[in-house]
Design a protein around this motif. Structure first.
Motif, PDB file in Angstrom:
ATOM      1  N   THR A  47      42.484   5.482  75.572  1.00  0.00           N
ATOM      2  CA  THR A  47      42.306   6.740  75.394  1.00  0.00           C
ATOM      3  C   THR A  47      43.732   7.206  74.551  1.00  0.00           C
ATOM      4  O   THR A  47      44.827   6.806  74.848  1.00  0.00           O
ATOM      5  CB  THR A  47      42.099   7.729  76.535  1.00  0.00           C
ATOM      6  OG1 THR A  47      42.055   9.091  75.764  1.00  0.00           O
ATOM      7  CG2 THR A  47      43.241   7.886  77.551  1.00  0.00           C
ATOM      8  N   PHE A  78      47.160   5.348  75.826  1.00  0.00           N
ATOM      9  CA  PHE A  78      46.978   5.165  77.456  1.00  0.00           C
ATOM     10  C   PHE A  78      45.809   4.238  77.828  1.00  0.00           C
ATOM     11  O   PHE A  78      44.703   4.490  77.626  1.00  0.00           O
ATOM     12  CB  PHE A  78      46.555   6.620  78.078  1.00  0.00           C
ATOM     13  CG  PHE A  78      46.575   6.585  79.527  1.00  0.00           C
ATOM     14  CD1 PHE A  78      47.660   6.000  80.118  1.00  0.00           C
ATOM     15  CD2 PHE A  78      45.520   7.080  80.130  1.00  0.00           C
ATOM     16  CE1 PHE A  78      47.631   5.905  81.811  1.00  0.00           C
ATOM     17  CE2 PHE A  78      45.581   7.051  81.569  1.00  0.00           C
ATOM     18  CZ  PHE A  78      46.542   6.636  82.275  1.00  0.00           C
ATOM     19  N   THR A  94      38.773   9.424  73.459  1.00  0.00           N
ATOM     20  CA  THR A  94      39.282  10.353  73.776  1.00  0.00           C
ATOM     21  C   THR A  94      38.497  11.483  74.520  1.00  0.00           C
ATOM     22  O   THR A  94      37.412  11.661  74.111  1.00  0.00           O
ATOM     23  CB  THR A  94      39.993  11.206  72.688  1.00  0.00           C
ATOM     24  OG1 THR A  94      40.733  12.485  73.119  1.00  0.00           O
ATOM     25  CG2 THR A  94      39.187  11.776  71.635  1.00  0.00           C
ATOM     26  N   GLN A 150      43.798   1.731  80.352  1.00  0.00           N
ATOM     27  CA  GLN A 150      43.363   1.710  81.682  1.00  0.00           C
ATOM     28  C   GLN A 150      42.638   0.481  82.040  1.00  0.00           C
ATOM     29  O   GLN A 150      41.810  -0.187  80.917  1.00  0.00           O
ATOM     30  CB  GLN A 150      42.520   2.901  82.132  1.00  0.00           C
ATOM     31  CG  GLN A 150      43.247   4.063  82.019  1.00  0.00           C
ATOM     32  CD  GLN A 150      42.481   5.176  82.738  1.00  0.00           C
ATOM     33  OE1 GLN A 150      42.314   5.102  84.104  1.00  0.00           O
ATOM     34  NE2 GLN A 150      41.964   6.262  82.176  1.00  0.00           N
ATOM     35  N   ASP A 190      43.004  11.439  79.933  1.00  0.00           N
ATOM     36  CA  ASP A 190      44.379  11.256  79.868  1.00  0.00           C
ATOM     37  C   ASP A 190      44.762  12.924  80.377  1.00  0.00           C
ATOM     38  O   ASP A 190      45.975  13.226  80.291  1.00  0.00           O
ATOM     39  CB  ASP A 190      44.911  11.445  78.183  1.00  0.00           C
ATOM     40  CG  ASP A 190      44.131  12.687  77.529  1.00  0.00           C
ATOM     41  OD1 ASP A 190      43.942  13.307  77.964  1.00  0.00           O
ATOM     42  OD2 ASP A 190      44.771  12.495  76.287  1.00  0.00           O
ATOM     43  N   ARG A 213      49.883   6.104  89.410  1.00  0.00           N
ATOM     44  CA  ARG A 213      49.601   7.489  89.247  1.00  0.00           C
ATOM     45  C   ARG A 213      50.666   8.473  89.857  1.00  0.00           C
ATOM     46  O   ARG A 213      51.067   9.255  89.351  1.00  0.00           O
ATOM     47  CB  ARG A 213      48.432   7.595  89.309  1.00  0.00           C
ATOM     48  CG  ARG A 213      47.208   6.866  88.507  1.00  0.00           C
ATOM     49  CD  ARG A 213      47.047   7.591  87.204  1.00  0.00           C
ATOM     50  NE  ARG A 213      45.950   7.135  86.661  1.00  0.00           N
ATOM     51  CZ  ARG A 213      44.972   8.077  85.929  1.00  0.00           C
ATOM     52  NH1 ARG A 213      45.011   9.284  85.880  1.00  0.00           N
ATOM     53  NH2 ARG A 213      44.060   7.159  85.243  1.00  0.00           N
ATOM     54  N   PHE A 217      46.071   9.943  73.015  1.00  0.00           N
ATOM     55  CA  PHE A 217      46.433  11.132  73.419  1.00  0.00           C
ATOM     56  C   PHE A 217      47.694  11.733  72.719  1.00  0.00           C
ATOM     57  O   PHE A 217      48.405  10.903  71.763  1.00  0.00           O
ATOM     58  CB  PHE A 217      46.861  11.266  74.899  1.00  0.00           C
ATOM     59  CG  PHE A 217      48.133  10.408  75.188  1.00  0.00           C
ATOM     60  CD1 PHE A 217      49.445  11.055  75.497  1.00  0.00           C
ATOM     61  CD2 PHE A 217      48.155   8.966  75.456  1.00  0.00           C
ATOM     62  CE1 PHE A 217      50.467  10.418  75.409  1.00  0.00           C
ATOM     63  CE2 PHE A 217      49.414   8.442  75.763  1.00  0.00           C
ATOM     64  CZ  PHE A 217      50.546   8.802  75.725  1.00  0.00           C
ATOM     65  N   ILE A 271      47.928  12.504  82.883  1.00  0.00           N
ATOM     66  CA  ILE A 271      49.140  12.407  82.129  1.00  0.00           C
ATOM     67  C   ILE A 271      49.460  13.182  81.058  1.00  0.00           C
ATOM     68  O   ILE A 271      50.862  13.355  80.881  1.00  0.00           O
ATOM     69  CB  ILE A 271      49.156  11.064  81.722  1.00  0.00           C
ATOM     70  CG1 ILE A 271      48.214  10.771  80.461  1.00  0.00           C
ATOM     71  CG2 ILE A 271      48.992   9.813  82.655  1.00  0.00           C
ATOM     72  CD1 ILE A 271      48.265   9.640  79.674  1.00  0.00           C
ATOM     73  N   CYS A 272      48.955  14.150  80.563  1.00  0.00           N
ATOM     74  CA  CYS A 272      49.213  15.066  79.433  1.00  0.00           C
ATOM     75  C   CYS A 272      49.219  16.376  80.325  1.00  0.00           C
ATOM     76  O   CYS A 272      49.349  17.526  79.458  1.00  0.00           O
ATOM     77  CB  CYS A 272      48.065  15.166  78.383  1.00  0.00           C
ATOM     78  SG  CYS A 272      47.982  13.735  77.493  1.00  0.00           S
ATOM     79  N   ASN A 280      53.143   1.442  82.747  1.00  0.00           N
ATOM     80  CA  ASN A 280      51.516   1.458  83.014  1.00  0.00           C
ATOM     81  C   ASN A 280      51.299  -0.010  83.220  1.00  0.00           C
ATOM     82  O   ASN A 280      51.143  -0.724  82.103  1.00  0.00           O
ATOM     83  CB  ASN A 280      50.861   2.111  81.769  1.00  0.00           C
ATOM     84  CG  ASN A 280      49.342   2.003  81.944  1.00  0.00           C
ATOM     85  OD1 ASN A 280      48.847   1.553  83.083  1.00  0.00           O
ATOM     86  ND2 ASN A 280      48.693   2.514  81.179  1.00  0.00           N
ATOM     87  N   LEU A 321      55.701   6.028  82.010  1.00  0.00           N
ATOM     88  CA  LEU A 321      54.452   5.988  81.169  1.00  0.00           C
ATOM     89  C   LEU A 321      54.344   4.469  80.583  1.00  0.00           C
ATOM     90  O   LEU A 321      53.265   4.037  80.474  1.00  0.00           O
ATOM     91  CB  LEU A 321      54.527   7.013  80.150  1.00  0.00           C
ATOM     92  CG  LEU A 321      53.054   7.343  79.559  1.00  0.00           C
ATOM     93  CD1 LEU A 321      51.882   7.503  80.372  1.00  0.00           C
ATOM     94  CD2 LEU A 321      53.059   8.567  78.528  1.00  0.00           C
TER      95      LEU A 321
END
Length: 382
Positions: free
Chosen positions: A80, A65, A112, A67, A352, A228, A82, A355-356, A37, A34
């Motif tokens: 975002t 997170f 979010t 992007q 997210d 990813r 998270f 990833i969550c 990234n 993570l």
């Protein structure tokens, strides 16, 4: 309350915070993944922030997170937040954590798309608006195993208020052998499994065509998808389907088997669904293919965890056949430029969700968890 960025030595304490609320923990390799990234590294942004106790150990947290986005030839960045975890003993810590997230520079949007019902009311206090305005509270789902869904509702009624610690002692519920069985998909004509993510692949050409459209898009380049899919905490590879016409990819769907909690049945979450402007009918075709195969994959339902008006229109009859979930404003955003907000029609990929997600534990991991829970129970009795 003093806030500082997350550092690598915090990972054990971050897992403890996740464990206390029953959220999925990450392995050491998963936390390092993570951190790696590429978009976060572009900006030198923190992996998140913590409120620390007197010994500088994390007592509350918020993940970050980042992007990369493309708008024609422009590269932009959004983030975002998270895993906002604030124990009762640190009441009020969410405020400085959210302020730290919102103050980071270099972003066209802070948002979010995955707020739970308890945290959702917080965001309006900081200027985040429900967004997309018409669908910020809407999720869609399609049931594929009614019995498993009914069993999940019974368990939620009986056990929904127990602590995360008690749930762990009870162990994993509602798993089935299909989840880790063979993946023989029955696909309609024109839908294929995406296996080649090299830069010069048919998918790479699809991404190049998407970028040439007048849309603001989260980066789905082959390189980003390869990163990813390298998440070491994935216990099952996502299902990746493409719609192919004339030898060219015109649409793509990515779906992931998840298990929201110990007492929920497995679910197939759609974490991306996108097509060329000229081939929007690929979206319902791909969605139907996922629904048709979900039960054989061990999923009790297929879920689309965020929607937009544009996507609802493209799905057509599937929208009307779906069950409405959500009901609270789980999507909130600050987008600095109104023109960019108008050009952005996000999918769950932008959030997210992947990833969550709580990955279903592999059989060997379940056996270890059951043995550990049993030993803890014996120790508690002693």
């Amino acid at each position: 309350m003093a806030v500082r960025p997350i550092v690598r030595s915090d990972h054990d304490a971050l897992n403890r915070l996740h464990r206390e609320v029953g959220w999925p923990e990450r392995s050491p390799a998963g936390w390092r993944w993570l951190e790696s990234n590429p978009a976060r590294e572009d900006l030198g942004a923190p992996a998140g922030w913590v409120v620390a106790d007197d010994d500088d150990r994390p007592a509350a947290m918020l993940g970050n997170f980042v992007q990369r986005f493309q708008h024609g030839s422009r590269s932009l960045y959004g983030a975002t937040g998270f895993s906002i975890i604030v124990p009762p003993s640190r009441k009020g810590a969410s405020r400085p954590l959210i302020r730290a997230f919102l103050k980071q520079p270099g972003l066209f949007a802070r948002y979010t798309f995955n707020a739970n019902a308890r945290s959702a009311p917080l965001y309006g206090l900081f200027g985040l608006k429900p967004w997309p305005e018409q669908t910020h509270a809407l999720k869609l789902s399609w049931t594929t195993d009614r019995l498993a869904c009914a069993e999940g509702r019974v368990l939620r009624t009986l056990l929904g208020r127990i602590s995360a610690e008690t749930a762990t002692r009870l162990g994993e519920r509602l798993m089935n052998p299909r989840v880790f069985g063979r993946r023989d998909l029955d696909l309609p004509a024109g839908v294929t499994i995406l296996r080649d993510l090299s830069d010069a692949s048919a998918y790479g050409d699809f991404w190049s065509r998407l970028v040439r459209e007048d849309r603001l898009l989260a980066d789905r380049s082959p390189a980003t998808l390869r990163w990813r899919l390298s998440d070491p905490d994935l216990t099952l590879a996502p299902i990746m389907l493409t719609c192919v016409r004339g030898g060219a990819v015109v649409g793509m769907a990515m779906a992931q088997i998840t298990k929201t909690s110990l007492i929920e049945p497995p679910c197939l979450d759609i974490v991306d669904l996108i097509a060329l402007e000229t081939d929007q009918d690929a979206l319902p075709l791909l969605t139907r293919a996922l629904i048709a195969n979900a039960r054989s994959l061990g999923a009790a339902k297929v879920r689309l965890p965020m929607t937009t008006p544009r996507l609802l229109a493209a799905l057509g009859d599937l929208t009307r056949a779906a069950r409405r979930e959500g009901g609270w404003g789980h999507c909130h955003a600050i987008v600095d430029d109104p023109a960019l907000a108008a050009a952005w029609a996000p999918t769950p990929f932008d959030g997210d969700y992947a990833i969550c997600a709580r990955n279903p534990p592999a059989p060997t991991l379940r056996r270890r968890a059951t043995a550990l829970a049993a030993s803890r129970g014996r120790a508690a009795k002693a």
